[in-house]
Design a protein around this motif. Structure first.
Motif, PDB file in Angstrom:
ATOM      1  N   LEU A  32     -22.279  -6.304  22.697  1.00  0.00           N
ATOM      2  CA  LEU A  32     -23.258  -5.918  22.749  1.00  0.00           C
ATOM      3  C   LEU A  32     -23.740  -7.286  21.431  1.00  0.00           C
ATOM      4  N   GLY A  33     -24.689  -7.188  20.909  1.00  0.00           N
ATOM      5  CA  GLY A  33     -25.063  -7.878  19.510  1.00  0.00           C
ATOM      6  C   GLY A  33     -26.476  -7.711  19.613  1.00  0.00           C
ATOM      7  N   TRP A  34     -27.076  -8.336  18.545  1.00  0.00           N
ATOM      8  CA  TRP A  34     -28.565  -7.992  17.741  1.00  0.00           C
ATOM      9  C   TRP A  34     -28.702  -9.419  17.771  1.00  0.00           C
ATOM     10  N   SER A  35     -30.520  -9.512  17.714  1.00  0.00           N
ATOM     11  CA  SER A  35     -31.273 -10.708  17.508  1.00  0.00           C
ATOM     12  C   SER A  35     -32.949 -10.190  16.423  1.00  0.00           C
ATOM     13  N   VAL A  36     -33.079 -11.462  16.083  1.00  0.00           N
ATOM     14  CA  VAL A  36     -34.492 -11.014  15.733  1.00  0.00           C
ATOM     15  C   VAL A  36     -35.405 -12.437  15.659  1.00  0.00           C
ATOM     16  N   SER A  37     -36.920 -11.637  16.542  1.00  0.00           N
ATOM     17  CA  SER A  37     -37.921 -13.001  16.789  1.00  0.00           C
ATOM     18  C   SER A  37     -37.554 -13.662  15.560  1.00  0.00           C
ATOM     19  N   THR A  50     -39.672  -8.986  14.924  1.00  0.00           N
ATOM     20  CA  THR A  50     -38.264  -8.284  16.310  1.00  0.00           C
ATOM     21  C   THR A  50     -37.222  -7.756  16.106  1.00  0.00           C
ATOM     22  N   THR A  51     -36.411  -6.275  16.298  1.00  0.00           N
ATOM     23  CA  THR A  51     -35.190  -6.823  16.311  1.00  0.00           C
ATOM     24  C   THR A  51     -34.909  -6.393  17.810  1.00  0.00           C
ATOM     25  N   THR A  52     -34.149  -6.887  18.303  1.00  0.00           N
ATOM     26  CA  THR A  52     -33.752  -6.705  19.846  1.00  0.00           C
ATOM     27  C   THR A  52     -32.301  -6.249  20.084  1.00  0.00           C
ATOM     28  N   LEU A  53     -31.674  -5.166  20.779  1.00  0.00           N
ATOM     29  CA  LEU A  53     -30.711  -5.153  20.962  1.00  0.00           C
ATOM     30  C   LEU A  53     -30.430  -6.019  22.034  1.00  0.00           C
ATOM     31  N   HIS A  54     -29.261  -6.687  22.262  1.00  0.00           N
ATOM     32  CA  HIS A  54     -28.037  -6.953  23.745  1.00  0.00           C
ATOM     33  C   HIS A  54     -27.269  -6.315  24.011  1.00  0.00           C
ATOM     34  N   CYS A  55     -26.918  -5.560  25.384  1.00  0.00           N
ATOM     35  CA  CYS A  55     -26.038  -5.611  25.476  1.00  0.00           C
ATOM     36  C   CYS A  55     -25.487  -5.839  27.109  1.00  0.00           C
ATOM     37  N   PHE A  56     -24.160  -5.929  27.419  1.00  0.00           N
ATOM     38  CA  PHE A  56     -23.661  -7.225  27.982  1.00  0.00           C
ATOM     39  C   PHE A  56     -22.819  -5.946  28.978  1.00  0.00           C
ATOM     40  N   ALA A  57     -22.756  -6.018  30.642  1.00  0.00           N
ATOM     41  CA  ALA A  57     -21.808  -5.285  31.249  1.00  0.00           C
ATOM     42  C   ALA A  57     -21.806  -5.493  32.498  1.00  0.00           C
ATOM     43  N   ASN A  58     -20.569  -5.905  33.340  1.00  0.00           N
ATOM     44  CA  ASN A  58     -21.056  -6.796  34.247  1.00  0.00           C
ATOM     45  C   ASN A  58     -21.354  -7.832  34.782  1.00  0.00           C
ATOM     46  N   VAL A  77     -23.799 -13.311  20.990  1.00  0.00           N
ATOM     47  CA  VAL A  77     -24.849 -13.544  20.925  1.00  0.00           C
ATOM     48  C   VAL A  77     -25.661 -13.770  19.760  1.00  0.00           C
ATOM     49  N   ASP A  78     -26.109 -14.435  19.120  1.00  0.00           N
ATOM     50  CA  ASP A  78     -26.473 -15.030  17.748  1.00  0.00           C
ATOM     51  C   ASP A  78     -28.014 -14.041  17.370  1.00  0.00           C
TER      52      ASP A  78
END
Length: 245
Positions: A155-160, A164-172, A207-208
């Motif tokens: 996972l990782g974080w980004s901010v617009s 706005t703060t967004t959580l990015h999750c990765f699987a498969n 993710v940056d």
């Protein structure tokens, strides 16, 4: 940045501004020992500050450094790799580590949000690897909230630009995204949205804070392996480590 003739360096990470680095250093002789260290990569001498030490076959894996460069979140994994607890420690000398997530399962991949107010990590305590989020302050974690509603391996974080703060999750090799905010000290989750497809040949994703992806992919011209060698630095005292056929 640093090397040693008699020690190994594992899992190095850099702070967001590049002013602080953290890593695990291990030794095998005269005993097995793991150290969590930080250093200033800009310093000519690159003096190490030891933040935690564990004897035996344990692994201390640094995951992230706070945006203010004052804390490190890291994992303490058992030798068999079946359990891992999360700890937070200040970067000053004599700081005392604080366990924030128990070691009954694998608690891994911890990341601070861009403002340092939230912590996200993956856990398989429920029976599958999923993302968890909680607020964090000097008293420790707030209420832990499941955030992925499904598998999450990294996972990782980004901010617009709008904040706005967004959580990015990765699987498969698939991405899901979810806005996360804090209201009255509580974590508030937005709806889960499908993100990008990473491709079947992707085996590492990061993710940056702008939401950009960095990927490592298998080369298209890789040949199947025809030989495998295992080299270990763990030898019993008095044994000959010379390989034999």
């Amino acid at each position: 940045l640093q090397s040693f003739p008699d020690r190994d360096i594992h899992a190095p990470i850099l702070s967001r501004d590049g002013r602080l680095a953290a890593a695990q250093i291990t030794t095998t002789q005269p005993s097995r020992r793991s150290e969590l260290v930080v250093l200033d990569p800009r310093s000519p001498g690159r003096e190490l500050t030891v933040l935690d030490v564990r004897e035996g076959g344990r692994w201390l894996t640094p995951y992230d450094i706070t945006p203010g460069n004052d804390r490190v979140v890291y994992g303490d994994r058992d030798e068999g790799g079946t359990t891992e607890a999360l700890y937070v420690v200040g970067v000053e000398e004599d700081a005392r580590p604080k366990r924030i997530a128990g070691g009954r399962a694998l608690q891994q991949n911890a990341r601070w949000s861009p403002d340092g107010a939230l912590l996200a990590w993956t856990s398989n305590e429920s029976g599958r690897s999923e993302a968890l989020v909680a607020t964090y302050d000097d008293t420790g974690l707030g209420r832990v909230v499941p955030a992925s509603d499904g598998l999450a391996h990294t996972l990782g974080w980004s901010v617009s630009p709008e904040g706005t703060t967004t959580l990015h999750c990765f699987a498969n090799n698939l991405e899901t995204v979810r806005e996360v905010s804090v209201e009255d000290g509580r974590v508030v989750l937005g709806p889960i949205r499908s993100g990008r497809s990473l491709g079947a040949d992707t085996f590492f994703t990061a993710v940056d804070e702008d939401g950009g992806l960095a990927l490592i992919r298998r080369g298209a011209n890789e040949a199947p392996a025809t030989r495998l060698e295992l080299i270990s630095g763990f030898f019993a005292p008095g044994t000959d480590p010379t390989p034999t056929d």
